[in-house]
Design an enzyme around this catalytic site. Structure first.
Site, PDB file in Angstrom:
ATOM      1  N   THR A 139      -7.073  -6.061   2.587  1.00 50.72           N
ATOM      2  CA  THR A 139      -7.778  -5.093   1.733  1.00 50.72           C
ATOM      3  C   THR A 139      -8.773  -5.813   0.829  1.00 50.72           C
ATOM      4  O   THR A 139      -8.429  -6.816   0.191  1.00 50.72           O
ATOM      5  CB  THR A 139      -6.755  -4.324   0.869  1.00 50.72           C
ATOM      6  OG1 THR A 139      -5.862  -3.642   1.738  1.00 50.72           O
ATOM      7  CG2 THR A 139      -7.447  -3.312  -0.042  1.00 50.72           C
ATOM      8  N   GLU A 150       2.482  -3.216   2.445  1.00 53.63           N
ATOM      9  CA  GLU A 150       3.410  -3.801   1.454  1.00 53.63           C
ATOM     10  C   GLU A 150       4.842  -3.477   1.815  1.00 53.63           C
ATOM     11  O   GLU A 150       5.657  -3.088   0.956  1.00 53.63           O
ATOM     12  CB  GLU A 150       3.012  -3.363   0.051  1.00 53.63           C
ATOM     13  CG  GLU A 150       1.638  -3.961  -0.277  1.00 53.63           C
ATOM     14  CD  GLU A 150       1.089  -3.587  -1.622  1.00 53.63           C
ATOM     15  OE1 GLU A 150       1.894  -3.283  -2.513  1.00 53.63           O
ATOM     16  OE2 GLU A 150      -0.150  -3.614  -1.771  1.00 53.63           O
ATOM     17  N   GLN A 156       7.799  33.510  -2.163  1.00 50.48           N
ATOM     18  CA  GLN A 156       8.806  32.528  -2.553  1.00 50.48           C
ATOM     19  C   GLN A 156       8.908  31.349  -1.579  1.00 50.48           C
ATOM     20  O   GLN A 156       9.311  30.252  -1.973  1.00 50.48           O
ATOM     21  CB  GLN A 156      10.160  33.219  -2.723  1.00 50.48           C
ATOM     22  CG  GLN A 156      10.166  34.099  -3.973  1.00 50.48           C
ATOM     23  CD  GLN A 156      11.468  34.829  -4.161  1.00 50.48           C
ATOM     24  OE1 GLN A 156      12.178  35.122  -3.210  1.00 50.48           O
ATOM     25  NE2 GLN A 156      11.784  35.156  -5.408  1.00 50.48           N
ATOM     26  N   GLN A 195       0.186  22.624   4.402  1.00 44.94           N
ATOM     27  CA  GLN A 195       0.813  23.910   4.757  1.00 44.94           C
ATOM     28  C   GLN A 195       0.424  25.000   3.754  1.00 44.94           C
ATOM     29  O   GLN A 195       0.114  26.131   4.136  1.00 44.94           O
ATOM     30  CB  GLN A 195       2.346  23.719   4.775  1.00 44.94           C
ATOM     31  CG  GLN A 195       3.071  24.734   5.618  1.00 44.94           C
ATOM     32  CD  GLN A 195       2.712  24.598   7.107  1.00 44.94           C
ATOM     33  OE1 GLN A 195       2.231  23.565   7.547  1.00 44.94           O
ATOM     34  NE2 GLN A 195       2.905  25.666   7.847  1.00 44.94           N
ATOM     35  N   SER A 198       8.324   1.454   5.699  1.00 41.12           N
ATOM     36  CA  SER A 198       9.548   2.120   5.231  1.00 41.12           C
ATOM     37  C   SER A 198      10.786   1.508   5.887  1.00 41.12           C
ATOM     38  O   SER A 198      11.828   1.349   5.247  1.00 41.12           O
ATOM     39  CB  SER A 198       9.480   3.621   5.545  1.00 41.12           C
ATOM     40  OG  SER A 198       8.494   4.218   4.734  1.00 41.12           O
ATOM     41  N   LEU A 208      -2.070 -12.437   3.489  1.00 38.57           N
ATOM     42  CA  LEU A 208      -0.759 -12.858   3.996  1.00 38.57           C
ATOM     43  C   LEU A 208      -0.621 -12.499   5.481  1.00 38.57           C
ATOM     44  O   LEU A 208      -0.326 -13.341   6.310  1.00 38.57           O
ATOM     45  CB  LEU A 208       0.347 -12.160   3.173  1.00 38.57           C
ATOM     46  CG  LEU A 208       1.776 -12.234   3.715  1.00 38.57           C
ATOM     47  CD1 LEU A 208       2.280 -13.672   3.729  1.00 38.57           C
ATOM     48  CD2 LEU A 208       2.720 -11.361   2.871  1.00 38.57           C
ATOM     49  N   SER A 238       5.448  -7.337   9.759  1.00 41.94           N
ATOM     50  CA  SER A 238       6.733  -7.168   9.071  1.00 41.94           C
ATOM     51  C   SER A 238       7.451  -8.509   8.960  1.00 41.94           C
ATOM     52  O   SER A 238       8.140  -8.774   7.986  1.00 41.94           O
ATOM     53  CB  SER A 238       7.606  -6.177   9.850  1.00 41.94           C
ATOM     54  OG  SER A 238       6.991  -4.906   9.849  1.00 41.94           O
ATOM     55  N   GLY A 259      -5.114  26.973   7.110  1.00 43.21           N
ATOM     56  CA  GLY A 259      -6.172  26.353   7.916  1.00 43.21           C
ATOM     57  C   GLY A 259      -7.136  25.539   7.070  1.00 43.21           C
ATOM     58  O   GLY A 259      -7.665  24.512   7.524  1.00 43.21           O
TER      59      GLY A 259
HETATM   60  C1  FAD Z   1      -5.333  -0.670   5.830  1.00 45.12           C
HETATM   61  C2  FAD Z   1      -4.353  -1.804   5.639  1.00 45.12           C
HETATM   62  C3  FAD Z   1      -4.463  -2.614   4.532  1.00 45.12           C
HETATM   63  C4  FAD Z   1      -3.613  -3.732   4.389  1.00 45.12           C
HETATM   64  N1  FAD Z   1      -3.806  -4.603   3.345  1.00 45.12           N
HETATM   65  C5  FAD Z   1      -3.172  -5.810   3.375  1.00 45.12           C
HETATM   66  C6  FAD Z   1      -3.530  -6.852   2.456  1.00 45.12           C
HETATM   67  O1  FAD Z   1      -4.364  -6.663   1.562  1.00 45.12           O
HETATM   68  N2  FAD Z   1      -2.944  -8.073   2.579  1.00 45.12           N
HETATM   69  C7  FAD Z   1      -2.028  -8.326   3.545  1.00 45.12           C
HETATM   70  O2  FAD Z   1      -1.556  -9.472   3.627  1.00 45.12           O
HETATM   71  N3  FAD Z   1      -1.633  -7.367   4.419  1.00 45.12           N
HETATM   72  C8  FAD Z   1      -2.196  -6.113   4.366  1.00 45.12           C
HETATM   73  N4  FAD Z   1      -1.847  -5.132   5.270  1.00 45.12           N
HETATM   74  C9  FAD Z   1      -0.830  -5.435   6.269  1.00 45.12           C
HETATM   75  C10 FAD Z   1       0.443  -4.603   6.141  1.00 45.12           C
HETATM   76  O3  FAD Z   1       1.215  -5.062   5.077  1.00 45.12           O
HETATM   77  C11 FAD Z   1       1.151  -4.650   7.510  1.00 45.12           C
HETATM   78  O4  FAD Z   1       0.402  -3.846   8.394  1.00 45.12           O
HETATM   79  C12 FAD Z   1       2.578  -4.220   7.428  1.00 45.12           C
HETATM   80  O5  FAD Z   1       3.364  -5.183   6.774  1.00 45.12           O
HETATM   81  C13 FAD Z   1       3.196  -3.963   8.807  1.00 45.12           C
HETATM   82  O6  FAD Z   1       2.963  -5.013   9.695  1.00 45.12           O
HETATM   83  P1  FAD Z   1       2.372  -4.689  11.135  1.00 45.12           P
HETATM   84  O7  FAD Z   1       1.208  -3.811  10.970  1.00 45.12           O
HETATM   85  O8  FAD Z   1       2.178  -5.957  11.847  1.00 45.12           O
HETATM   86  O9  FAD Z   1       3.502  -3.821  11.863  1.00 45.12           O
HETATM   87  P2  FAD Z   1       4.732  -4.406  12.711  1.00 45.12           P
HETATM   88  O10 FAD Z   1       5.445  -5.429  11.917  1.00 45.12           O
HETATM   89  O11 FAD Z   1       4.255  -4.769  14.054  1.00 45.12           O
HETATM   90  O12 FAD Z   1       5.665  -3.106  12.808  1.00 45.12           O
HETATM   91  C14 FAD Z   1       5.538  -2.124  13.840  1.00 45.12           C
HETATM   92  C15 FAD Z   1       6.697  -1.140  13.661  1.00 45.12           C
HETATM   93  O13 FAD Z   1       7.934  -1.828  13.863  1.00 45.12           O
HETATM   94  C16 FAD Z   1       8.782  -1.626  12.733  1.00 45.12           C
HETATM   95  N5  FAD Z   1       9.590  -2.830  12.557  1.00 45.12           N
HETATM   96  C17 FAD Z   1       9.203  -4.124  12.492  1.00 45.12           C
HETATM   97  N6  FAD Z   1      10.230  -4.922  12.331  1.00 45.12           N
HETATM   98  C18 FAD Z   1      11.337  -4.133  12.253  1.00 45.12           C
HETATM   99  C19 FAD Z   1      12.733  -4.365  12.080  1.00 45.12           C
HETATM  100  N7  FAD Z   1      13.224  -5.594  11.914  1.00 45.12           N
HETATM  101  N8  FAD Z   1      13.564  -3.292  12.082  1.00 45.12           N
HETATM  102  C20 FAD Z   1      13.088  -2.027  12.228  1.00 45.12           C
HETATM  103  N9  FAD Z   1      11.788  -1.742  12.387  1.00 45.12           N
HETATM  104  C21 FAD Z   1      10.931  -2.792  12.403  1.00 45.12           C
HETATM  105  C22 FAD Z   1       7.842  -1.366  11.575  1.00 45.12           C
HETATM  106  O14 FAD Z   1       8.474  -0.649  10.523  1.00 45.12           O
HETATM  107  C23 FAD Z   1       6.762  -0.526  12.252  1.00 45.12           C
HETATM  108  O15 FAD Z   1       7.202   0.793  12.334  1.00 45.12           O
HETATM  109  C24 FAD Z   1      -2.622  -3.980   5.362  1.00 45.12           C
HETATM  110  C25 FAD Z   1      -2.488  -3.102   6.458  1.00 45.12           C
HETATM  111  C26 FAD Z   1      -3.328  -2.043   6.605  1.00 45.12           C
HETATM  112  C27 FAD Z   1      -3.189  -1.158   7.837  1.00 45.12           C
END
Ligand code: FAD
Length: 397
Positions: free
Chosen positions: A168, A376, A291, A348, A379, A135, A142, A352
């Site tokens: 992946t 996916e 504790q 923690q 946050s 995808l 995002s 070390g």
């Molecule tokens: C190791 C790995 C495996 C993956 N596997 C798959 C897979 O199998 N198939 C697949 O399709 N994808 C896969 N992904 C993609 C993954 O789902 C995306 O990396 C993820 O959705 C984030 O997109 P981005 O990396 O482009 O970050 P960006 O969208 O560029 O985000 C950068 C930052 O901006 C923030 N941000 C973006 N928009 C907003 C908003 N509107 N408001 C507030 N904050 C925002 C984000 O939270 C993040 O902190 C994988 C990624 C990794 C690293």
């Protein structure tokens, strides 16, 4: 569970005794077969093929695929219970089977035609074929709807062009569920369609596996389509323009599955931390007697319990046919953040030794689980989604 009882497991749906046997089998497999290999997999960046064969024989690739197509047909509740067990290990293990029991098969399960299901699902269930979901793109992260990969109809084929990023299992996948734009003129998501593309299709190639922060042994790469001719029969469900709806069905279920998969590493890290804090002495006693460390154990156990409870509740709701868009998003958000908190406390508690790979596996776990908060849905995207759905609910009342 030995291989001979697989036929029994196939009939197990809703049979608690057999489900318990499956969970016990996963538990012992994880402890006896996987834990001793974790360092090796981290060093080699690959899972031994003999172990993958074992996973195949045990039917682990087919957990979520319906029985009619050769899988175990686990309910969502059963799937998350099994995922709690399988994920008490370094992430590469569950990632190897995880695309077949999740994003790599689910589009076919949800929306495939009967012919498409019969053609591919049985071989995914046995692990003969590995699936993946393509995808994300360089400019569609995002903002997943910003897909630029195109699929142009040409006779009884579609021609795909574009680049997918961060996929992946792409380096070893046989089948790619690909989201592409079939209609440039249609706004937003309505021009998107989902396809199954086979590895050997001319015009498809995968890039070199990336060098990542963690999850060694779980390969991830680009997927490039250049004039890739895909039979029109591979359009999932035979309908254009509904690809994004298909993906959302996949992700709603997958968010619960992934939330469960975030829980196992937290359990494992806590087990390791408890053992360490009981064995390590300072000031003449086990550091676990202090504790301030017990507070970390208490917070971690509480976090894990909260995650498990909400995941199970949401999984049961999905099995009852309820809409879980909101609860699945909450589960993924909470469980992934929870796992990060537990990882941080585990480092923690180890002191070390938690920072040094030569002295404990916690350093590796800490790096492995960082990804949970990114893929996916980050946050932040889940926070936005949860707020949107809650506000919508309020408006409707
Ligand atoms: C190791 C790995 C495996 C993956 N596997 C798959 C897979 O199998 N198939 C697949 O399709 N994808 C896969 N992904 C993609 C993954 O789902 C995306 O990396 C993820 O959705 C984030 O997109 P981005 O990396 O482009 O970050 P960006 O969208 O560029 O985000 C950068 C930052 O901006 C923030 N941000 C973006 N928009 C907003 C908003 N509107 N408001 C507030 N904050 C925002 C984000 O939270 C993040 O902190 C994988 C990624 C990794 C690293």
């Amino acid at each position: 569970m030995n291989d001979a009882i697989l036929p029994t497991v196939r009939r197990m749906i809703r049979d608690n005794t057999t489900l318990d046997a499956l969970r016990a089998d996963i538990r012992s497999f994880v402890r006896e077969r996987w834990h001793p290999l974790e360092d090796q997999v981290d060093r080699d960046g690959a899972i031994p093929e003999t172990l993958v064969d074992e996973l195949r024989r045990k039917g682990y690739f087919g957990w979520s695929i319906p029985e009619a197509y050769g899988g175990l047909g686990l309910t969502t509740e059963e799937l998350v219970l099994c995922a709690f067990e399988l994920s008490q290990a370094s992430v590469a293990l569950r990632a190897r089977v995880g695309t077949n029991t999740g994003i790599g098969s689910e589009a076919l399960v949800a929306d495939g035609t009967e012919e498409q299901k019969r053609r591919w699902l049985p071989r995914m269930a046995t692990g003969e074929l590995t699936g993946c979901l393509a995808l994300t793109e360089p400019d569609a992260g995002s903002e997943a709807s910003n897909v630029q990969t195109t699929a142009r109809r040409d006779g009884d084929h579609y021609v795909l062009d574009g680049t997918k990023r961060f996929i992946t299992n792409a380096p070893l996948a046989d089948l790619f569920t690909v989201i592409a734009r079939t209609d440039d003129a249609a706004p937003g998501t309505s021009g998107l369609s989902a396809f199954i593309v086979e590895r050997q299709t001319p015009g498809l190639r995968t890039g070199q596996p990336y060098r990542k922060m963690g999850q060694a042994g779980s390969p991830v790469s680009d997927v490039i389509f250049e004039g890739c001719r895909v039979p029109a029969a591979n359009l999932i469900g035979g309908r254009e323009g509904v690809g994004f709806q298909t993906v959302m069905k996949v992700l709603n279920k997958q968010r619960l599955h992934l939330a469960a998969l975030c829980t196992g590493p937290a359990i494992r890290m806590m087990d390791l931390a408890m053992a360490h804090t009981q064995a390590r002495t300072q000031f003449g006693q086990a550091v676990g007697n202090f504790q301030l460390l017990q507070a970390m154990l208490a917070d971690s156990r509480t976090d894990i319990y909260a995650a498990q409870s909400m995941i199970l509740e949401a999984a049961r709701a999905r099995d009852r046919g309820e809409d879980v868009a909101l609860t699945a998003s909450m589960c993924k958000y909470f469980a992934s953040e929870m796992c990060g908190r537990v990882a941080d406390r585990a480092v923690q508690m180890f002191g070390g030794s938690g920072y040094v790979a030569d002295f404990s596996p916690i350093e590796r776990y800490y790096r492995d689980v960082r990804l949970f908060r990114l893929y996916e849905g980050t946050s932040q995207i889940h926070q936005l989604n949860i707020a949107k759905l809650v506000l919508r609910e309020r408006k409707a009342t």
